[in-house]
Design an enzyme around this catalytic site. Structure first.
Site, PDB file in Angstrom:
ATOM      1  N   GLN A 105       0.888  -1.168   0.000  1.00 41.63           N
ATOM      2  CA  GLN A 105       0.000   0.000   0.000  1.00 41.63           C
ATOM      3  C   GLN A 105       0.923   1.214   0.000  1.00 41.63           C
ATOM      4  O   GLN A 105       1.497   1.572   1.025  1.00 41.63           O
ATOM      5  CB  GLN A 105      -0.925  -0.019   1.216  1.00 41.63           C
ATOM      6  CG  GLN A 105      -1.680   1.275   1.475  1.00 41.63           C
ATOM      7  CD  GLN A 105      -2.547   1.717   0.291  1.00 41.63           C
ATOM      8  OE1 GLN A 105      -3.176   0.900  -0.372  1.00 41.63           O
ATOM      9  NE2 GLN A 105      -2.542   3.008   0.000  1.00 41.63           N
ATOM     10  N   GLN A 147       0.218   4.537  -1.152  1.00 44.02           N
ATOM     11  CA  GLN A 147      -0.347   5.847  -0.841  1.00 44.02           C
ATOM     12  C   GLN A 147      -0.412   6.043   0.669  1.00 44.02           C
ATOM     13  O   GLN A 147      -0.796   5.089   1.354  1.00 44.02           O
ATOM     14  CB  GLN A 147      -1.752   5.981  -1.431  1.00 44.02           C
ATOM     15  CG  GLN A 147      -2.224   7.417  -1.525  1.00 44.02           C
ATOM     16  CD  GLN A 147      -3.617   7.538  -2.145  1.00 44.02           C
ATOM     17  OE1 GLN A 147      -4.358   6.572  -2.176  1.00 44.02           O
ATOM     18  NE2 GLN A 147      -3.961   8.713  -2.621  1.00 44.02           N
ATOM     19  N   PRO A 194      -6.067  -2.486   4.646  1.00 44.49           N
ATOM     20  CA  PRO A 194      -6.543  -1.400   5.513  1.00 44.49           C
ATOM     21  C   PRO A 194      -7.584  -0.484   4.885  1.00 44.49           C
ATOM     22  O   PRO A 194      -8.234   0.287   5.589  1.00 44.49           O
ATOM     23  CB  PRO A 194      -5.265  -0.615   5.831  1.00 44.49           C
ATOM     24  CG  PRO A 194      -4.358  -0.871   4.678  1.00 44.49           C
ATOM     25  CD  PRO A 194      -4.666  -2.264   4.214  1.00 44.49           C
ATOM     26  N   GLY A 214     -10.809   0.340   1.774  1.00 46.28           N
ATOM     27  CA  GLY A 214     -11.868  -0.301   0.995  1.00 46.28           C
ATOM     28  C   GLY A 214     -11.289  -0.773  -0.315  1.00 46.28           C
ATOM     29  O   GLY A 214     -11.449  -1.917  -0.726  1.00 46.28           O
ATOM     30  N   GLY A 215     -10.617   0.137  -0.980  1.00 42.66           N
ATOM     31  CA  GLY A 215      -9.990  -0.205  -2.245  1.00 42.66           C
ATOM     32  C   GLY A 215      -8.839   0.730  -2.492  1.00 42.66           C
ATOM     33  O   GLY A 215      -8.758   1.805  -1.893  1.00 42.66           O
ATOM     34  N   MET A 216      -7.897   0.338  -3.339  1.00 47.06           N
ATOM     35  CA  MET A 216      -6.805   1.225  -3.732  1.00 47.06           C
ATOM     36  C   MET A 216      -6.708   1.154  -5.248  1.00 47.06           C
ATOM     37  O   MET A 216      -6.603   0.075  -5.816  1.00 47.06           O
ATOM     38  CB  MET A 216      -5.489   0.799  -3.060  1.00 47.06           C
ATOM     39  CG  MET A 216      -4.281   1.643  -3.469  1.00 47.06           C
ATOM     40  SD  MET A 216      -4.449   3.391  -2.959  1.00 47.06           S
ATOM     41  CE  MET A 216      -3.574   4.212  -4.296  1.00 47.06           C
ATOM     42  N   GLU A 217      -6.751   2.356  -5.859  1.00 46.98           N
ATOM     43  CA  GLU A 217      -6.928   2.481  -7.304  1.00 46.98           C
ATOM     44  C   GLU A 217      -5.643   2.217  -8.077  1.00 46.98           C
ATOM     45  O   GLU A 217      -5.317   2.954  -9.004  1.00 46.98           O
ATOM     46  CB  GLU A 217      -7.477   3.871  -7.614  1.00 46.98           C
ATOM     47  CG  GLU A 217      -6.538   5.049  -7.254  1.00 46.98           C
ATOM     48  CD  GLU A 217      -6.720   5.587  -5.839  1.00 46.98           C
ATOM     49  OE1 GLU A 217      -7.208   4.853  -4.969  1.00 46.98           O
ATOM     50  OE2 GLU A 217      -6.362   6.754  -5.601  1.00 46.98           O
ATOM     51  N   GLU A 225     -13.335   3.133  -7.306  1.00 48.16           N
ATOM     52  CA  GLU A 225     -11.952   2.836  -7.737  1.00 48.16           C
ATOM     53  C   GLU A 225     -11.808   2.968  -9.246  1.00 48.16           C
ATOM     54  O   GLU A 225     -10.804   3.457  -9.751  1.00 48.16           O
ATOM     55  CB  GLU A 225     -11.524   1.438  -7.279  1.00 48.16           C
ATOM     56  CG  GLU A 225     -11.650   1.188  -5.774  1.00 48.16           C
ATOM     57  CD  GLU A 225     -10.999   2.254  -4.903  1.00 48.16           C
ATOM     58  OE1 GLU A 225     -10.018   2.888  -5.346  1.00 48.16           O
ATOM     59  OE2 GLU A 225     -11.475   2.468  -3.776  1.00 48.16           O
ATOM     60  N   ARG A 285      -9.819  -3.310   7.872  1.00 47.57           N
ATOM     61  CA  ARG A 285     -10.195  -2.074   7.174  1.00 47.57           C
ATOM     62  C   ARG A 285     -10.380  -0.939   8.171  1.00 47.57           C
ATOM     63  O   ARG A 285     -11.251  -0.991   9.034  1.00 47.57           O
ATOM     64  CB  ARG A 285     -11.485  -2.325   6.392  1.00 47.57           C
ATOM     65  CG  ARG A 285     -11.800  -1.263   5.377  1.00 47.57           C
ATOM     66  CD  ARG A 285     -12.985  -1.698   4.533  1.00 47.57           C
ATOM     67  NE  ARG A 285     -13.485  -0.576   3.766  1.00 47.57           N
ATOM     68  CZ  ARG A 285     -14.630  -0.593   3.110  1.00 47.57           C
ATOM     69  NH1 ARG A 285     -15.382  -1.671   3.118  1.00 47.57           N
ATOM     70  NH2 ARG A 285     -15.019   0.475   2.436  1.00 47.57           N
ATOM     71  N   LYS A 295     -11.565   2.052   8.146  1.00 48.69           N
ATOM     72  CA  LYS A 295     -12.868   2.709   8.223  1.00 48.69           C
ATOM     73  C   LYS A 295     -13.779   2.044   9.254  1.00 48.69           C
ATOM     74  O   LYS A 295     -14.551   2.721   9.927  1.00 48.69           O
ATOM     75  CB  LYS A 295     -13.515   2.672   6.836  1.00 48.69           C
ATOM     76  CG  LYS A 295     -14.994   2.919   6.818  1.00 48.69           C
ATOM     77  CD  LYS A 295     -15.556   2.813   5.414  1.00 48.69           C
ATOM     78  CE  LYS A 295     -17.040   2.535   5.483  1.00 48.69           C
ATOM     79  NZ  LYS A 295     -17.705   2.609   4.191  1.00 48.69           N
TER      80      LYS A 295
HETATM   81 ZN   LIG Z   1     -10.619   7.222  -3.610  1.00 48.52          ZN
END
Ligand SMILES: [Zn+2]
Length: 632
Positions: free
Chosen positions: A170, A172, A297, A299-302, A327, A587, A589
């Site tokens: 991850q 970002q 961690p 929801g999604g990573m683009e 995403e 996650r 969130k």
């Molecule tokens: Zn986003």
């Protein structure tokens, strides 16, 4: 990134960066795009990177690495093609927790000297490599640390299949520097090729052109032809299989998860078609998903070409797929046109939430998108209340100097950004706003842009001196002021009005089992649970649970919202499910509000600490940084 929700020493880079602009960039079709920009473009200084791209900047990366699961390390070389713009004798990279072994220049691998700067908690260290005025290629030999923040090494037990280990990255916001020495700023773009060696029984995939099956050597090669910023560097290694969904789309997952994922995301191709209808051609060739183990961690990573996604959206009824729309939307807002610094994060996320809702409206109608807007508005109100009405962190344009850029990852960027854009749409009409956004994406494609540059574009291409329109759009009120501007009309939902009817009936004494809840989606259930009073009797809790089986819901959104009530009301029936949820799901969130609720009482805190001690090894550093602070 989908929520949720890191830096730094006031390292002030003198003046504005001057980046050579991409006057021509190959696109996915091999066609050439011409930028209308002048030869140099001014971008604001990135206070979260040591790189000095105005002097020497990376253009292409050749990565050659070995993934070692026993040592939990990645080792190898990062070889960069560079532009030495000023004839300088040094190029500066970002590095955090990396063991730098050697640096070389050119194809003949001539050894050169390097220096690591002082260590900063979030930013890591500058890595300054001595170059010559005519240096075109710099190679760095390095090794990661077993606790590199971007890397999560999962034991077989932490995977769905329980047989093989798993790795995912991850990057970002500024974690790419913990697994690759890199100029780690969203204002710097480069293409890449990679050769990755992994254990033979595992498959490696990246944010690039990917293999669809394992080979006998365990060596995989990758190519990313479109220039991307460092935070989109991504790698995952595991017992993965691939299943095609549509002509341009497919899913990677563990064998134990692939069937459920293929069912849940069967509408990916339709989403891609809907998105292209609104903002034009998808420019990254394929769009695939990688379904990760539950400790992911976010929801999604683009990650371009290969979105990384949490399995917590596998609700078995396709009810949480707005996350995929989100995403996918990043393929335009974020990946194609990128925030220049983390202070401009709303440009990535506000546009993406706006676009996500448009895709959902296209597919399922306005009433469906309205529900998402209302839930988003509820989240935004909480965030504003939480931060305080005058807090500058509730401006769209942030000032994160001296702080971890993760602190900007809040509903402000996402939802306030979205409502600002919806407000502009309302002021000019949808057709005109769509044309404007299309022009924006085309003008700044494969470039980074700042809040100032976007606002200049908004003034010159849309407002065009119309003072009445400028007043309606209210840039000052949205971008540089706290909270929500005066006159903002909160979104409403006709489907939620029915939920409110049912809720009121329950509140006036109607048993839960007699409420009309037929055909409710996850969103309606979430709205219902969020409306429940802070304080409920154990009998009320039990009545709801008996009628709707919240404690045993297979829907993670429903579960996470329900646990907030079960904690506040000491509803012990849900304790076991709560513990299972917290030890399986990583996650952030979901984790943060639940741990916060537990932390509110001395008894709850004891429980939280006991669960956290067990669960922490399952969480990614992105989540543990936040939770360590919360539970200290
Ligand atoms: Zn986003």
């Amino acid at each position: 990134m989908t929520p949720y929700k890191r830096c730094l020493l006031g390292l002030s880079m003198a003046g504005a960066l001057q980046l050579a602009s991409c006057t021509s960039q190959p696109t996915s079709d091999g066609e050439t795009m011409t930028s209308e920009q002048t030869a140099t473009e001014k971008l604001p200084a990135d206070v979260h990177s040591y790189a000095q791209p105005a002097e020497a900047v990376t253009k292409h990366l050749d990565l050659d690495i070995d993934v070692n699961f026993d040592q939990k390390t990645i080792s190898g070389t990062a070889s960069y093609l560079i532009d030495n713009l000023t004839g300088t004798d040094k190029i500066v990279f970002d590095s955090r927790n990396l063991q730098i072994e050697n640096a070389y220049l050119g194809d003949n691998i001539e050894e050169t000297t390097f220096e690591l700067g002082e260590t900063n908690q979030f930013m890591g260290q500058s890595l300054t490599v001595k170059i010559k005025p005519d240096t075109k290629k710099v190679t760095i030999k390095y090794k990661t640390s077993p606790d590199a923040a971007a890397l999560q090494w999962l034991s077989p037990q932490q995977t769905a299949g329980k047989k093989h280990p798993f790795l995912f990255t991850q990057s970002q916001a500024i974690l790419a520097r913990t697994w690759i020495p890199i100029q780690d700023s969203p204002g710097i773009r480069f293409t890449y090729n990679a050769k990755v060696k992994v254990p033979k029984e595992l498959l490696a995939v990246m944010s690039a052109e990917n293999p669809v099956q394992k080979n006998s050597t365990g060596v995989y090669t990758f190519e990313m032809k479109q220039p991307i910023p460092s935070y989109l560097m991504a790698l995952s290694v595991g017992d993965l299989v691939f299943e095609k969904v549509g002509p341009q789309t497919g899913i990677y997952a563990e064998p134990a998860t692939i069937k459920a994922a293929a069912y849940e995301f069967a509408e990916m191709d339709k989403m891609l078609v809907a998105a292209e209808k609104i903002y034009g051609k998808y420019r990254w060739d394929r769009y695939d998903l990688l379904v990760l183990p539950p400790s992911f961690p976010f929801g999604g990573m683009e990650n371009p070409r290969l979105t990384f996604v949490t399995p917590t959206v596998l609700a078995k009824d396709r009810s949480l797929t707005s996350l995929i729309a989100h995403e996918l939307a990043h393929s335009w807002s974020g990946n194609l046109v990128t925030n220049a610094t983390w202070d401009d994060f709303w440009l990535n996320e506000g546009f993406t939430v706006y676009f996500e809702r448009r895709i959902m409206e296209e597919l399922y109608g306005k009433e469906y998108a309205d529900m998402l807007n209302v839930l988003g508005y509820q989240d935004l109100k909480h965030t504003i209340a939480d931060k305080g009405a005058d807090n500058a962190d509730t401006h769209l344009k942030l000032d994160l100097e001296g702080r971890d850029p993760d602190e900007g990852l809040t509903d402000i960027a996402y939802e306030k950004g979205n409502f600002f854009l919806q407000n502009i749409e309302k002021a000019v009409g949808r057709a005109r706003f769509d044309q404007f956004v299309n022009d924006y994406f085309n003008t700044f494609a494969f470039q980074s842009t700042s809040t100032d540059k976007f606002l200049d574009f908004l003034r010159s291409e849309l407002i065009k001196g119309d003072e009445e329109l400028a007043e309606k759009i209210n840039i000052e009120g949205w971008v540089y002021s706290p909270g929500l501007p005066e006159g903002f009309t909160a979104p409403a939902s006709s489907r939620f009005a029915k939920v409110e009817e049912a809720y009121n009936a329950w509140k006036s004494g109607k048993p839960a089992a007699q409420l009309t809840t037929k055909d409710w989606s996850s969103h309606e259930w979430l709205h219902f649970i969020r409306m429940l009073p802070e304080t409920m009797s154990l009998q009320q809790m039990a009545d709801l649970d008996k009628a709707f089986n919240f404690t045993n819901s297979g829907n993670s959104e429903v579960l996470a919202a329900w646990f907030l009530h079960s904690i506040k009301n000491n509803y012990a029936t849900a304790d076991k499910a709560l513990e299972t949820f917290l030890t399986n799901v990583g996650r952030r969130k979901f984790l943060v509000p639940i741990y916060k609720a537990l932390n509110a009482t001395p008894e709850g805190k004891k429980k939280a600490l006991a669960i956290y001690a067990k669960a922490r090894p399952n969480y990614h550093a992105v989540s543990t940084v936040t939770l360590d602070e919360l539970l200290k």
